[in-house]
Scaffold this motif. Sequence first.
Motif, PDB file in Angstrom:
ATOM      1  N   TRP A 195       0.838  -1.194   0.000  1.00 22.46           N
ATOM      2  CA  TRP A 195       0.000   0.000   0.000  1.00 22.46           C
ATOM      3  C   TRP A 195       0.878   1.251   0.000  1.00 22.46           C
ATOM      4  CZ3 TRP A 195       0.855  -3.049   4.246  1.00 22.46           C
ATOM      5  CH2 TRP A 195       1.379  -2.439   5.381  1.00 22.46           C
ATOM      6  N   LYS A 196       0.249   2.358  -0.326  1.00 26.45           N
ATOM      7  CA  LYS A 196       0.920   3.652  -0.367  1.00 26.45           C
ATOM      8  C   LYS A 196       0.358   4.550   0.726  1.00 26.45           C
ATOM      9  CE  LYS A 196       1.577   3.383  -5.383  1.00 26.45           C
ATOM     10  NZ  LYS A 196       1.280   4.011  -6.698  1.00 26.45           N
ATOM     11  N   PRO A 197       1.103   5.578   1.125  1.00 25.70           N
ATOM     12  CA  PRO A 197       0.603   6.463   2.190  1.00 25.70           C
ATOM     13  C   PRO A 197      -0.702   7.133   1.796  1.00 25.70           C
ATOM     14  CG  PRO A 197       2.496   7.434   1.075  1.00 25.70           C
ATOM     15  CD  PRO A 197       2.419   6.009   0.637  1.00 25.70           C
ATOM     16  N   GLY A 198      -1.637   7.159   2.740  1.00 26.54           N
ATOM     17  CA  GLY A 198      -2.923   7.778   2.487  1.00 26.54           C
ATOM     18  C   GLY A 198      -3.977   6.819   1.997  1.00 26.54           C
ATOM     19  N   GLN A 199      -3.602   5.563   1.717  1.00 26.05           N
ATOM     20  CA  GLN A 199      -4.587   4.598   1.249  1.00 26.05           C
ATOM     21  C   GLN A 199      -5.360   3.992   2.428  1.00 26.05           C
ATOM     22  OE1 GLN A 199      -2.186   1.950  -1.443  1.00 26.05           O
ATOM     23  NE2 GLN A 199      -3.640   2.701  -2.976  1.00 26.05           N
ATOM     24  N   PHE A 200      -6.485   3.353   2.115  1.00 24.02           N
ATOM     25  CA  PHE A 200      -7.293   2.723   3.151  1.00 24.02           C
ATOM     26  C   PHE A 200      -7.641   1.299   2.738  1.00 24.02           C
ATOM     27  CE2 PHE A 200     -10.396   4.458   0.217  1.00 24.02           C
ATOM     28  CZ  PHE A 200     -11.389   3.484   0.161  1.00 24.02           C
ATOM     29  N   VAL A 201      -8.030   0.502   3.725  1.00 29.54           N
ATOM     30  CA  VAL A 201      -8.510  -0.854   3.480  1.00 29.54           C
ATOM     31  C   VAL A 201      -9.837  -1.018   4.194  1.00 29.54           C
ATOM     32  CG1 VAL A 201      -6.216  -1.854   3.218  1.00 29.54           C
ATOM     33  CG2 VAL A 201      -7.284  -1.803   5.475  1.00 29.54           C
ATOM     34  N   ARG A 202     -10.580  -2.036   3.785  1.00 27.23           N
ATOM     35  CA  ARG A 202     -11.811  -2.401   4.482  1.00 27.23           C
ATOM     36  C   ARG A 202     -11.520  -3.622   5.356  1.00 27.23           C
ATOM     37  NH1 ARG A 202     -13.583  -0.178  -0.261  1.00 27.23           N
ATOM     38  NH2 ARG A 202     -15.342   1.242  -0.058  1.00 27.23           N
ATOM     39  N   LEU A 203     -11.805  -3.487   6.634  1.00 25.00           N
ATOM     40  CA  LEU A 203     -11.557  -4.560   7.587  1.00 25.00           C
ATOM     41  C   LEU A 203     -12.867  -5.241   7.958  1.00 25.00           C
ATOM     42  CD1 LEU A 203      -8.958  -2.992  10.065  1.00 25.00           C
ATOM     43  CD2 LEU A 203      -8.541  -4.310   7.975  1.00 25.00           C
ATOM     44  N   SER A 204     -12.794  -6.561   8.065  1.00 29.39           N
ATOM     45  CA  SER A 204     -13.938  -7.347   8.512  1.00 29.39           C
ATOM     46  C   SER A 204     -13.473  -8.275   9.628  1.00 29.39           C
ATOM     47  CB  SER A 204     -14.510  -8.159   7.347  1.00 29.39           C
ATOM     48  OG  SER A 204     -15.562  -8.993   7.785  1.00 29.39           O
ATOM     49  N   PHE A 205     -14.216  -8.300  10.724  1.00 33.75           N
ATOM     50  CA  PHE A 205     -13.919  -9.163  11.867  1.00 33.75           C
ATOM     51  C   PHE A 205     -14.990 -10.254  11.923  1.00 33.75           C
ATOM     52  CE2 PHE A 205     -11.796  -5.236  12.715  1.00 33.75           C
ATOM     53  CZ  PHE A 205     -10.637  -5.577  13.409  1.00 33.75           C
ATOM     54  N   PRO A 206     -14.707 -11.455  11.385  1.00 35.79           N
ATOM     55  CA  PRO A 206     -15.739 -12.501  11.289  1.00 35.79           C
ATOM     56  C   PRO A 206     -16.332 -12.908  12.634  1.00 35.79           C
ATOM     57  CG  PRO A 206     -13.822 -13.037   9.945  1.00 35.79           C
ATOM     58  CD  PRO A 206     -13.440 -11.865  10.771  1.00 35.79           C
ATOM     59  N   THR A 207     -15.536 -12.854  13.718  1.00 38.53           N
ATOM     60  CA  THR A 207     -16.044 -13.284  15.020  1.00 38.53           C
ATOM     61  C   THR A 207     -16.757 -12.180  15.778  1.00 38.53           C
ATOM     62  OG1 THR A 207     -13.913 -12.770  16.064  1.00 38.53           O
ATOM     63  CG2 THR A 207     -14.231 -15.014  15.234  1.00 38.53           C
ATOM     64  N   VAL A 208     -16.714 -10.970  15.246  1.00 36.91           N
ATOM     65  CA  VAL A 208     -17.377  -9.836  15.910  1.00 36.91           C
ATOM     66  C   VAL A 208     -18.595  -9.383  15.105  1.00 36.91           C
ATOM     67  CG1 VAL A 208     -17.107  -7.493  16.810  1.00 36.91           C
ATOM     68  CG2 VAL A 208     -15.165  -9.090  16.880  1.00 36.91           C
ATOM     69  N   ALA A 209     -18.391  -9.109  13.819  1.00 34.83           N
ATOM     70  CA  ALA A 209     -19.478  -8.668  12.930  1.00 34.83           C
ATOM     71  C   ALA A 209     -19.296  -9.378  11.599  1.00 34.83           C
ATOM     72  CB  ALA A 209     -19.451  -7.154  12.757  1.00 34.83           C
ATOM     73  N   PRO A 210     -19.805 -10.598  11.448  1.00 34.48           N
ATOM     74  CA  PRO A 210     -19.496 -11.450  10.297  1.00 34.48           C
ATOM     75  C   PRO A 210     -19.837 -10.846   8.940  1.00 34.48           C
ATOM     76  CG  PRO A 210     -20.642 -12.683  12.005  1.00 34.48           C
ATOM     77  CD  PRO A 210     -20.716 -11.248  12.394  1.00 34.48           C
ATOM     78  N   PHE A 211     -20.885 -10.064   8.854  1.00 33.39           N
ATOM     79  CA  PHE A 211     -21.345  -9.580   7.554  1.00 33.39           C
ATOM     80  C   PHE A 211     -21.126  -8.076   7.389  1.00 33.39           C
ATOM     81  CE2 PHE A 211     -24.017 -13.190   8.836  1.00 33.39           C
ATOM     82  CZ  PHE A 211     -23.662 -14.085   7.838  1.00 33.39           C
ATOM     83  N   MET A 212     -20.174  -7.537   8.125  1.00 34.46           N
ATOM     84  CA  MET A 212     -19.922  -6.099   8.076  1.00 34.46           C
ATOM     85  C   MET A 212     -18.446  -5.840   7.808  1.00 34.46           C
ATOM     86  SD  MET A 212     -22.224  -5.036  11.413  1.00 34.46           S
ATOM     87  CE  MET A 212     -21.914  -3.290  11.258  1.00 34.46           C
ATOM     88  N   ALA A 213     -18.167  -4.770   7.061  1.00 37.06           N
ATOM     89  CA  ALA A 213     -16.801  -4.320   6.803  1.00 37.06           C
ATOM     90  C   ALA A 213     -16.795  -2.807   6.829  1.00 37.06           C
ATOM     91  CB  ALA A 213     -16.292  -4.843   5.465  1.00 37.06           C
ATOM     92  N   HIS A 214     -15.668  -2.250   7.195  1.00 39.95           N
ATOM     93  CA  HIS A 214     -15.614  -0.798   7.327  1.00 39.95           C
ATOM     94  C   HIS A 214     -14.262  -0.290   6.819  1.00 39.95           C
ATOM     95  CE1 HIS A 214     -16.158   3.204   9.037  1.00 39.95           C
ATOM     96  NE2 HIS A 214     -17.396   2.871   9.316  1.00 39.95           N
ATOM     97  N   PRO A 215     -14.234   0.860   6.109  1.00 43.65           N
ATOM     98  CA  PRO A 215     -12.962   1.392   5.606  1.00 43.65           C
ATOM     99  C   PRO A 215     -12.199   2.143   6.699  1.00 43.65           C
ATOM    100  CG  PRO A 215     -14.774   2.792   4.897  1.00 43.65           C
ATOM    101  CD  PRO A 215     -15.393   1.637   5.624  1.00 43.65           C
ATOM    102  N   PHE A 216     -10.878   1.916   6.750  1.00 42.55           N
ATOM    103  CA  PHE A 216     -10.013   2.618   7.694  1.00 42.55           C
ATOM    104  C   PHE A 216      -8.719   3.008   6.988  1.00 42.55           C
ATOM    105  CE2 PHE A 216     -12.340  -0.444  10.475  1.00 42.55           C
ATOM    106  CZ  PHE A 216     -13.104   0.485  11.160  1.00 42.55           C
ATOM    107  N   THR A 217      -8.252   4.227   7.252  1.00 47.65           N
ATOM    108  CA  THR A 217      -6.988   4.696   6.681  1.00 47.65           C
ATOM    109  C   THR A 217      -5.820   4.044   7.407  1.00 47.65           C
ATOM    110  OG1 THR A 217      -7.983   6.823   6.118  1.00 47.65           O
ATOM    111  CG2 THR A 217      -5.583   6.721   6.181  1.00 47.65           C
ATOM    112  N   ILE A 218      -4.816   3.616   6.650  1.00 51.25           N
ATOM    113  CA  ILE A 218      -3.646   2.948   7.217  1.00 51.25           C
ATOM    114  C   ILE A 218      -2.677   4.010   7.746  1.00 51.25           C
ATOM    115  CG2 ILE A 218      -1.829   1.256   6.800  1.00 51.25           C
ATOM    116  CD1 ILE A 218      -3.416   0.441   4.271  1.00 51.25           C
ATOM    117  N   ALA A 219      -2.288   3.873   9.016  1.00 55.60           N
ATOM    118  CA  ALA A 219      -1.405   4.858   9.642  1.00 55.60           C
ATOM    119  C   ALA A 219       0.062   4.483   9.533  1.00 55.60           C
ATOM    120  CB  ALA A 219      -1.780   5.034  11.120  1.00 55.60           C
ATOM    121  N   SER A 220       0.369   3.295   9.007  1.00 57.47           N
ATOM    122  CA  SER A 220       1.757   2.838   8.905  1.00 57.47           C
ATOM    123  C   SER A 220       2.129   2.652   7.446  1.00 57.47           C
ATOM    124  CB  SER A 220       1.936   1.523   9.671  1.00 57.47           C
ATOM    125  OG  SER A 220       1.050   0.531   9.160  1.00 57.47           O
TER     126      SER A 220
END
Length: 584
Positions: free
Chosen positions: A328-353
Amino acid sequence: MAHFVYPNSGLGQGRFNPDGSPRPGYLAKMYWAVIGAFLGTALLLRICDYVLAMQRKRSLNARPKSVLARLYTTFTSIGRVLTYPTPPYLQRYSGLVHFPSVGRMLLVIFYWCLLLGFFFYRNPIKSSSDWLNVAYRAAWLSIAQLPLIVLLSVKRLSIISFITGSSSSVTLNFFHRWIARALLLTTTLHMFYMMRYYASFQDLVMRLSIDIFMRRGIGAWCVLAWIVLVTTISPIRHYAFELFFANHVISIIAFFIAVMLHTPPYAHVYIWIAIGIYIADVALRWALILLNNLSTAGLNYRASVSVVHDAATLKIEIPLTSLRFLKWKPGQFVRLSFPTVAPFMAHPFTIASLPEDGKMLFVIRAKAGFTRRILKKTLVIARDIEKQHDHVVATATYPVIIDGPYGGPSRPWQQFDTVLIVVCGIGATYGFSVLLDVLRDKGAVRTLRLVWIVRYYGDIITFREQLEQTLNSCETDASNLSILVQIFVSDRSTIPIPSQGQSDFDLFLAHLKDVVEVIPGKPVIRSVVRSVLGEAGGETGIAACGSVKLTTEIKNEVALLDAIANNPGSDTQKCWVHSEQFDA
């Protein structure tokens, strides 16, 4: 919308009618000819940006040398003067509604005028059959827009993002919504003129009773109106995103089914293109998700989630020990999904590293829905809970699925003479990734400045790791790069008084005093931009992440400074802005 039957004219196919007016099907092709010409121009401009960036990075100098480079930078600088601002009288109501910049408004106006121009071109209404002709024009223009609307919404197969270089989801979603509104306009015109074709209300009622195609068309229009007028309004998107997304998907499927049933086979080409683009995007997206996240042992990644600061901030770390193709490049984001917490949900978050850190780092302010659910579960099952300097700390580990990366600026920051980063609160995740990227590869950059606006002094602690990396980079840097980090704390009462003793973190900041300044109060953005541009020796790149009000103020000031300069293309006044917004 109503049944497609075009008497005595080849069902709207071909090019022109005997009277010289274009046939409805040909207008759809002309529509895409104009869209193609616009995208071709955008691609040419992006190629010019790329060549200019490579020249600057190779020569380590942000000043254009050749005549062509100077002409191009002058041209683009004048373009920013005309397109960046948002009229001041519209900003007065920014708390109620977010008005677009002049550039976005001009593109929307041009697009709507294009549609209406095609709609009314050489089509005087002289007889009842002319009402039908106009109705079919609107129908073909409506169907022709479907591929463009889908192209503006897809994630992986984002051809428009590649061509234009505009990978910001905020920008793409803005035009996605406005073209969908144009679709509602043309379908409404189609339905109105189709109904006007019938001589009386009784004829219309009788036609509705026997014509299933007309009833399907009205059903398709109702679904479209539900999507455009009701479910996509800003409050629903922001405060009930999961509900909005689920409804959006279901409604769009229903709309496409109704349109397919309403239209004849010869009109399905644009519909199938739109469906094909969406299916290809979903297939590519899931193929990459499976490739990046799955192995013979199951999910590749596990996220360490910490609840820090005021028990409302999440810090997520994903070690990339089994990294395959994920970059990834600086300023990009990914969508994270936690199957054991919210199986059918994903949310975009900016990568800080950065990839060199060997991990993905996210700092998130927990709000409603997805993030609140992660926060609550972490507090419940946390392995350890303790108090440190009045900050609650709770940690837990979850399997996680990564989808991305997406977004990011279209131009590398290393091509600029000066880089100014202005961020608010949690937007520091974006700001520090850009800052550290420039520190590791300076290119032509001579001045680097980060302005970070926080509400409370304690908000700074969450980004101690990034501040340490900044300090280490400065200590090992032997170049003439000038760097300054200014942290403005709006709540002055939260800043500790030195005479009352200092914590470890306070001593750490004191050690950074040559690089980091903690300033009580809020900055005057206009003064910050003017001071930076006034000292620049070449083109400046501004990275902004915050509210719409903040990014609008920055762009307005940049446009004003270029407008009042003696030469809008002068080396010291040119400025490019990439903005990410919280609430657009």
